[in-house]
Write an enzyme that holds these catalytic residues in place. Structure first.
Site, PDB file in Angstrom:
ATOM      1  N   TYR A  82      -1.044  -1.011  10.254  1.00  0.00           N
ATOM      2  CA  TYR A  82      -1.210  -1.318   8.832  1.00  0.00           C
ATOM      3  C   TYR A  82      -0.005  -0.796   8.051  1.00  0.00           C
ATOM      4  O   TYR A  82       0.589  -1.519   7.244  1.00  0.00           O
ATOM      5  CB  TYR A  82      -2.510  -0.680   8.343  1.00  0.00           C
TER       6      TYR A  82
ATOM      7  N   SER B 135       0.854  -1.198   0.000  1.00  0.00           N
ATOM      8  CA  SER B 135       0.000   0.000   0.000  1.00  0.00           C
ATOM      9  C   SER B 135       0.886   1.242   0.000  1.00  0.00           C
ATOM     10  O   SER B 135       2.006   1.220   0.543  1.00  0.00           O
ATOM     11  CB  SER B 135      -0.872   0.008   1.260  1.00  0.00           C
TER      12      SER B 135
HETATM   13  N1  LIG Z   1      -8.762  -0.715  -1.124  1.00  0.00           N
HETATM   14  C1  LIG Z   1      -7.732   0.103  -1.041  1.00  0.00           C
HETATM   15  O1  LIG Z   1      -7.866   1.340  -1.120  1.00  0.00           O
HETATM   16  C2  LIG Z   1      -6.337  -0.466  -0.878  1.00  0.00           C
HETATM   17  C3  LIG Z   1      -5.244   0.437  -0.972  1.00  0.00           C
HETATM   18  C4  LIG Z   1      -3.972  -0.062  -0.822  1.00  0.00           C
HETATM   19  C5  LIG Z   1      -3.756  -1.406  -0.597  1.00  0.00           C
HETATM   20  N2  LIG Z   1      -4.819  -2.256  -0.501  1.00  0.00           N
HETATM   21  C6  LIG Z   1      -4.532  -3.657  -0.221  1.00  0.00           C
HETATM   22  O2  LIG Z   1      -5.118  -4.469  -1.217  1.00  0.00           O
HETATM   23  C7  LIG Z   1      -5.492  -5.723  -0.643  1.00  0.00           C
HETATM   24  C8  LIG Z   1      -6.961  -6.007  -0.935  1.00  0.00           C
HETATM   25  O3  LIG Z   1      -7.714  -4.966  -0.381  1.00  0.00           O
HETATM   26  P1  LIG Z   1      -9.271  -4.784  -0.710  1.00  0.00           P
HETATM   27  O4  LIG Z   1      -9.548  -3.341  -0.511  1.00  0.00           O
HETATM   28  O5  LIG Z   1      -9.594  -5.442  -2.001  1.00  0.00           O
HETATM   29  O6  LIG Z   1      -9.912  -5.612   0.514  1.00  0.00           O
HETATM   30  P2  LIG Z   1     -11.422  -6.211   0.699  1.00  0.00           P
HETATM   31  O7  LIG Z   1     -12.343  -5.600  -0.282  1.00  0.00           O
HETATM   32  O8  LIG Z   1     -11.697  -6.094   2.153  1.00  0.00           O
HETATM   33  O9  LIG Z   1     -11.246  -7.754   0.305  1.00  0.00           O
HETATM   34  C9  LIG Z   1     -10.427  -8.572   1.105  1.00  0.00           C
HETATM   35  C10 LIG Z   1     -10.520 -10.015   0.629  1.00  0.00           C
HETATM   36  O10 LIG Z   1      -9.674 -10.817   1.467  1.00  0.00           O
HETATM   37  C11 LIG Z   1     -10.470 -11.794   2.178  1.00  0.00           C
HETATM   38  N3  LIG Z   1      -9.892 -11.928   3.530  1.00  0.00           N
HETATM   39  C12 LIG Z   1      -9.806 -10.985   4.493  1.00  0.00           C
HETATM   40  N4  LIG Z   1      -9.200 -11.480   5.578  1.00  0.00           N
HETATM   41  C13 LIG Z   1      -8.890 -12.775   5.289  1.00  0.00           C
HETATM   42  C14 LIG Z   1      -8.263 -13.811   6.013  1.00  0.00           C
HETATM   43  N5  LIG Z   1      -7.807 -13.640   7.272  1.00  0.00           N
HETATM   44  N6  LIG Z   1      -8.095 -15.016   5.415  1.00  0.00           N
HETATM   45  C15 LIG Z   1      -8.552 -15.210   4.153  1.00  0.00           C
HETATM   46  N7  LIG Z   1      -9.162 -14.265   3.402  1.00  0.00           N
HETATM   47  C16 LIG Z   1      -9.331 -13.058   3.989  1.00  0.00           C
HETATM   48  C17 LIG Z   1     -11.888 -11.236   2.149  1.00  0.00           C
HETATM   49  O11 LIG Z   1     -12.883 -12.252   2.272  1.00  0.00           O
HETATM   50  P3  LIG Z   1     -13.444 -12.699   3.747  1.00  0.00           P
HETATM   51  O12 LIG Z   1     -13.614 -11.454   4.547  1.00  0.00           O
HETATM   52  O13 LIG Z   1     -14.716 -13.409   3.429  1.00  0.00           O
HETATM   53  O14 LIG Z   1     -12.407 -13.616   4.320  1.00  0.00           O
HETATM   54  C18 LIG Z   1     -11.909 -10.621   0.748  1.00  0.00           C
HETATM   55  O15 LIG Z   1     -12.057 -11.609  -0.243  1.00  0.00           O
HETATM   56  C19 LIG Z   1      -5.174  -5.627   0.850  1.00  0.00           C
HETATM   57  O16 LIG Z   1      -3.925  -6.206   1.118  1.00  0.00           O
HETATM   58  C20 LIG Z   1      -5.116  -4.139   1.107  1.00  0.00           C
HETATM   59  O17 LIG Z   1      -4.303  -3.806   2.197  1.00  0.00           O
HETATM   60  C21 LIG Z   1      -6.104  -1.803  -0.633  1.00  0.00           C
END
Ligand SMILES: NC(=O)c1ccc[n+]([C@@H]2O[C@H](COP(=O)([O-])OP(=O)(O)OC[C@H]3O[C@@H](n4cnc5c(N)ncnc54)[C@H](OP(=O)(O)O)[C@@H]3O)[C@@H](O)[C@H]2O)c1
Length: 221
Positions: free
Chosen positions: A174, A161
């Site tokens: 984080y 991130s």
């Molecule tokens: N969105 C942003 O603005 C952003 C910015 C920078 C970086 N990121 C990074 O990108 C990645 C994805 O983010 P996102 O925004 O797409 O997140 P999200 O929409 O919350 O999706 C997270 C996914 O991971 C699964 N998950 C969460 N905890 C888990 C666990 N302990 N074991 C197995 N599966 C798990 C969730 O399903 P379940 O909850 O059903 O397990 C879901 O499929 C993350 O690493 C985040 O830090 C995101």
């Protein structure tokens, strides 16, 4: 890529582009049922890769698998909490048996956040977020290493991130977890190059997903 030709053709079919094909490649994407992980599964499968993904929520995982099957994608899935080492080991055993001991692509995508002021964090917060964000990616990469090496064309991606570089409102744990992930990516990119395994970290900024909405709700409280 010939842009004018793409325009003339109208809809550009990923599967028809041999230059970008992932036919014959295998991939593991953690956290593929929502947000960025869901998009990555579809992108890889759309280019012809065979994908395995995981999440903690069985019903949502099964719905995604049905949706992908209907689109003609080759995706399988496991219920797995990546913060738990036994479940990580089970996940990689499943992947190994499905992909005959070879894995080309590992996307360490799972991440979570609870944004608080530094002094409001508890020891449990540190443990929960670090095991989900950093230990999961470290240990899954190590468990996947023999499979990546056996493929002779491996690629590991860490979903980091921008918060890893810039002090922001994301929260100290984080940001620190993601900074550690960057360093791990640099370390492994040197260590595993001899095995034809490329290692990269991606540092997205803000993407509207369930995770972002959760953070915004906390910020507004
Ligand atoms: N969105 C942003 O603005 C952003 C910015 C920078 C970086 N990121 C990074 O990108 C990645 C994805 O983010 P996102 O925004 O797409 O997140 P999200 O929409 O919350 O999706 C997270 C996914 O991971 C699964 N998950 C969460 N905890 C888990 C666990 N302990 N074991 C197995 N599966 C798990 C969730 O399903 P379940 O909850 O059903 O397990 C879901 O499929 C993350 O690493 C985040 O830090 C995101």
């Amino acid at each position: 890529m010939n842009v004018s030709k793409m325009g003339e053709a109208g809809v550009f079919s990923k599967m028809e582009s041999s230059r970008w094909s992932l036919q014959g490649m295998t991939a593991l994407v953690t956290g593929g049922t929502k947000g960025l992980g869901h998009a990555i599964v579809e992108e890889l499968a759309g280019f012809g890769a065979i994908v395995h993904t995981c999440s903690r929520t069985e019903t949502e995982l099964n719905n995604c698998l049905l949706e992908w099957k209907a689109k003609g994608f080759r995706v399988t899935g496991s219920v797995c909490d990546v913060s738990d080492q036994t479940q990580r080991e089970n996940l990689l055993n499943t992947v190994s048996s499905e992909f005959n001991g070879k894995l080309n692509i590992l996307i360490n995508n799972v991440g979570t956040n609870t944004a608080k002021s530094v002094t409001d964090y508890t020891a449990e917060d540190v443990s929960f977020m670090t095991s989900t964000n950093f230990e999961s990616a470290f240990n899954i990469s190590v468990l996947a290493y023999p499979l990546l090496k056996a493929s002779n064309a491996g690629s590991v991606v860490f979903m980091s991130s921008m918060a890893s570089l810039l002090p922001a409102y994301s929260g100290a744990i984080y940001a620190s977890n993601k900074a550690a992930m960057n360093q791990l990516a640099k370390y492994l990119s040197c260590d595993w190059a001899r095995d034809n395994i490329r290692v990269n970290a991606i540092l997205p900024s803000v993407v509207k997903t369930a995770l972002l909405e959760k953070e915004l709700i906390i910020e507004l409280k």
